[in-house]
Design an enzyme around this catalytic site. Structure first.
Site, PDB file in Angstrom:
ATOM      1  N   GLY A 245       0.776  -1.235   0.000  1.00 30.45           N
ATOM      2  CA  GLY A 245       0.000   0.000   0.000  1.00 30.45           C
ATOM      3  C   GLY A 245       0.800   1.274   0.000  1.00 30.45           C
ATOM      4  O   GLY A 245       0.235   2.364   0.153  1.00 30.45           O
ATOM      5  N   GLY A 247       2.584   2.489  -2.560  1.00 27.58           N
ATOM      6  CA  GLY A 247       2.582   3.167  -3.857  1.00 27.58           C
ATOM      7  C   GLY A 247       3.637   2.675  -4.823  1.00 27.58           C
ATOM      8  O   GLY A 247       4.058   3.433  -5.702  1.00 27.58           O
ATOM      9  N   LYS A 248       4.069   1.434  -4.719  1.00 28.85           N
ATOM     10  CA  LYS A 248       5.111   0.921  -5.627  1.00 28.85           C
ATOM     11  C   LYS A 248       4.588   0.821  -7.061  1.00 28.85           C
ATOM     12  O   LYS A 248       5.254   1.251  -8.004  1.00 28.85           O
ATOM     13  CB  LYS A 248       5.592  -0.447  -5.127  1.00 28.85           C
ATOM     14  CG  LYS A 248       6.186  -0.428  -3.729  1.00 28.85           C
ATOM     15  CD  LYS A 248       6.714  -1.791  -3.317  1.00 28.85           C
ATOM     16  CE  LYS A 248       5.591  -2.795  -3.096  1.00 28.85           C
ATOM     17  NZ  LYS A 248       4.717  -2.437  -1.984  1.00 28.85           N
ATOM     18  N   HIS A 465     -10.219  -1.782  33.102  1.00 33.18           N
ATOM     19  CA  HIS A 465      -9.129  -2.264  32.243  1.00 33.18           C
ATOM     20  C   HIS A 465      -8.605  -1.138  31.342  1.00 33.18           C
ATOM     21  O   HIS A 465      -7.395  -0.883  31.290  1.00 33.18           O
ATOM     22  CB  HIS A 465      -9.640  -3.432  31.392  1.00 33.18           C
ATOM     23  CG  HIS A 465      -8.586  -4.065  30.534  1.00 33.18           C
ATOM     24  ND1 HIS A 465      -7.946  -5.224  30.885  1.00 33.18           N
ATOM     25  CD2 HIS A 465      -8.042  -3.698  29.331  1.00 33.18           C
ATOM     26  CE1 HIS A 465      -7.064  -5.548  29.950  1.00 33.18           C
ATOM     27  NE2 HIS A 465      -7.114  -4.631  28.984  1.00 33.18           N
ATOM     28  N   GLU A 466      -9.506  -0.452  30.648  1.00 35.52           N
ATOM     29  CA  GLU A 466      -9.078   0.611  29.738  1.00 35.52           C
ATOM     30  C   GLU A 466      -8.530   1.810  30.505  1.00 35.52           C
ATOM     31  O   GLU A 466      -7.597   2.470  30.035  1.00 35.52           O
ATOM     32  CB  GLU A 466     -10.238   1.032  28.836  1.00 35.52           C
ATOM     33  CG  GLU A 466     -10.802  -0.092  27.961  1.00 35.52           C
ATOM     34  CD  GLU A 466      -9.759  -0.702  27.051  1.00 35.52           C
ATOM     35  OE1 GLU A 466      -8.773  -0.009  26.712  1.00 35.52           O
ATOM     36  OE2 GLU A 466      -9.909  -1.873  26.683  1.00 35.52           O
TER      37      GLU A 466
END
Length: 649
Positions: A245, A247-248, A465-466
């Site tokens: 992804g 741009g080659k 947890h978060e």
């Protein structure tokens, strides 16, 4: 682009061209007409079937029969009616009244004695009114000939028609797919005057270093004498290497557009076929066409499909089709003159598995690395993909570039498209900043699942947890800065914390330990605040375990193991069954990895205990709002301590 194509003289653009009929089709039509004629054309109507009793009791007594011919081998009798009696049977015959052929026929069984039966009714008539009677043997020669010839003729016609179509190929020319073109190259040719779309370097945002490299290749093709006059040789090939992804392929198209030369495009998998020898034949045909069109560019996308290292592929044998194709490719790349004007471009994201013979100088002289875009390059990519979008006035694209570290060009294109879809779904007149943020969350975390049923106890555990992740990452100066945290289920996750990682090339031990501690903050929060642990930390534990083993066995960040790296980046070891270290070293690596994880976990526990009051506020606020941002953490904990450049570097 159609306006640049000149019209042929004598023909207006709207005049349709007449298609010439292939002469072979006239042969098909003539043969079909002959068959139809002999099958159906008698020059008159067909005889009508009747019964022997009808002939015996009605036609003969009324003096209507002129002649009866009995065909003994067919058990068939043919009745000829007198011309003056034909009008009586006009309703049965319709418009076609057989005047010369038999008008009626009847079929009898094998027990029927034709001579005695017919002669009996014939002798009962007066001598001057008796009809003629004949017994005959008949063979249907034309019918048998047609029966024998029909199937072979039809099969030949079908065979000729189908194989002519297949030999022409899908595109009607060289290189098309077909049974006779199976060994022809599958490459698509794009020429300047025939291309439907022209890509130049203006369409490629970012990739500044890569564009400098390929611009020189363009200059080679435009001004070859500039280099050959000094004794230099034009490079034969360049390999574009980078993550998916980035741009080659787009960069290769831009090279063709800028150079204004023919451009052959083919995928590595197009060389590989189930038939033996087809791949090598296609390689030869591709380079033959390239030499005829020189100067030109041959672009092989995903070359790892055919260029995989021979010694590392268990499927390779001496007669392997892929190996034969690779050998032919190696021969062709080193087989034409260096100044022939044919340049090979190839793209891959697996350069580590390519064959060394393919990578050597003289085949691919240059390796052009196409990396993930940095912040400035992401801004340029956003500008390109936002051109067709209807954005609100004063939209800040630089903010989006900063919010998307690690995104490739394809990811950014996807973000722009998702933002447009989200804005359209909400019936907005223009795309706003929040639409882009929602699109980023959608791509990174997945679709929101607000309908998912979560019990209050589970929701409280998720919030703790978060909040643990958020608190530890905020308080540790080397951890990645938090962007936002949510407890809304998204994708497979029940909650998520978004970070804004610093774009750096090297990472120190302190930075990795703080990142591990922030990752373990969720599990530590469950243990410290709730007193129970849950299965929600599985992904965190997997990430930390992988990172700890990499620090010990790859990066040399353990004093006991030492400055040793067991990672084989070149894969030169091939198919090794055992590990490249002893069992004692393996036990030491396990102990050191566990030690690093334990230290990071204790750091997380310590931070949570020291900032328990702020942590509880954060958790309650997260339960209430479901989504909180960095500004909310700054209000609770104060301004975040930033690592100095001395430590960061």
């Amino acid at each position: 682009m159609n306006g640049n194509i000149p019209n042929k003289p004598g023909k207006s653009p709207g005049t349709p061209q007449k298609r010439k009929i292939n002469p072979i089709y006239w042969v098909y039509i003539l043969a079909l007409g002959v068959i139809i004629y002999f099958m159906f054309a008698n020059g008159s109507g067909d005889p009508v079937k009747t019964e022997w009793l009808t002939v015996k009791e009605q036609m003969v007594p009324q003096r209507e029969v002129e002649k009866i011919v009995f065909i003994s081998n067919l058990q068939r009798g043919e009745v000829y009616i007198k011309p003056d009696s034909l009008e009586k049977y006009k309703a049965k015959f319709g418009d076609k009244i057989p005047k010369f052929a038999p008008q009626f026929y009847f079929i009898v069984s094998e027990n029927f004695d034709a001579e005695s039966q017919i002669e009996e009714i014939r002798s009962a008539l007066p001598e001057d009114q008796r009809f003629k009677f004949e017994v005959d043997l008949r063979s249907n020669y034309w019918g048998r000939i047609l029966e024998w010839l029909m199937i072979p003729v039809i099969m030949i016609l079908i065979w000729v028609f189908m194989f002519r179509r297949m030999s022409r190929g899908a595109d009607g020319g060289a290189g098309g797919g077909g049974i006779f073109n199976v060994g022809r190259s599958q490459a698509k040719l794009f020429e300047k005057e025939k291309a439907t779309a022209n890509v130049t370097f203006k369409d490629v945002a970012g990739l500044e270093e890569a564009k400098v490299e390929v611009m020189e290749i363009v200059d080679f093709l435009k001004n070859p004498q500039k280099y050959t006059n000094l004794g230099g040789k034009i490079p034969k090939g360049a390999l574009l290497v980078g993550p998916p992804g980035t741009g080659k392929t787009l960069l290769a198209k831009a090279v063709a557009g800028e150079a204004n030369v023919p451009f052959f495009s083919i995928s590595g998998s197009d060389f590989v076929e189930m038939f033996v020898g087809v791949g090598a034949s296609r390689v030869r045909d591709l380079f033959r066409q390239a030499k005829e069109k020189a100067p030109c560019i041959v672009f092989i996308d995903e070359i790892d499909a055919v260029g995989r290292a021979r010694s590392k592929n268990a499927g390779f044998t001496s007669n392997d089709e892929r190996e034969n194709t690779l050998n032919q490719l190696l021969t062709e790349m080193d087989g034409f003159g260096s100044n022939s004007g044919v340049i090979i471009l190839a793209a891959t994201n697996r350069a580590d598995i390519l064959d060394k013979a393919l990578m050597r100088a003289g085949r691919f002289d240059r390796q052009i690395h196409v990396d993930l875009p940095e912040c400035k390059e992401r801004l340029e990519i956003f500008k390109v993909h936002s051109r067709p979008l209807k954005l609100e006035e004063g939209f800040d694209l630089e903010f989006l570039a900063k919010q998307t570290p690690g995104f490739s060009g394809a990811d950014i294109a996807n973000v722009c498209n998702e933002a447009a879809l989200i804005a359209a779904r909400k019936d907005k007149p223009a795309i706003q900043k929040q639409d882009f943020l929602d699109a980023i969350d959608r791509i990174v975390g997945g679709l929101e699942r607000r309908s998912k049923i979560i019990s209050p106890e589970e929701k409280r555990t998720i919030a703790f947890h978060e909040s643990g992740h958020a608190t530890v990452s905020w308080m540790l100066k080397y951890a990645n800065p938090l962007l936002k945290v949510t407890i809304i289920p998204r994708g497979r996750a029940l909650g998520a914390a978004w970070y804004l990682p610093e774009e750096r090339q090297i990472t120190t031990v302190e930075q990795m330990m703080d990142e591990m501690a922030a990752t373990l903050g969720g599990r530590a929060a469950e243990e410290v605040m709730i007193g129970k642990i849950s299965t929600g930390a599985m992904n965190d534990l997997e990430k930390v375990t992988r990172q700890a083993y990499a620090m010990v066995s790859y990066l040399g960040m353990s004093e006991k193991v030492g400055n040793i790296c067991f990672y084989d980046s070149s894969e030169s070891a091939g198919f090794t069954i055992g590990k490249p270290y002893s069992e004692t070293t393996a036990q030491l690596i396990d102990k050191e990895a566990k030690r690093l994880i334990d230290e990071a976990y204790e750091t997380a526990r310590k931070v949570l205990k020291e900032h328990k009051e702020g942590f509880l506020k954060l958790a309650e606020q997260l339960l209430e709002k479901e989504v909180i941002f960095a500004d909310d953490l700054e209000t609770i904990f104060g301004k975040r301590q930033v690592a100095t450049s001395e430590h960061a570097n």
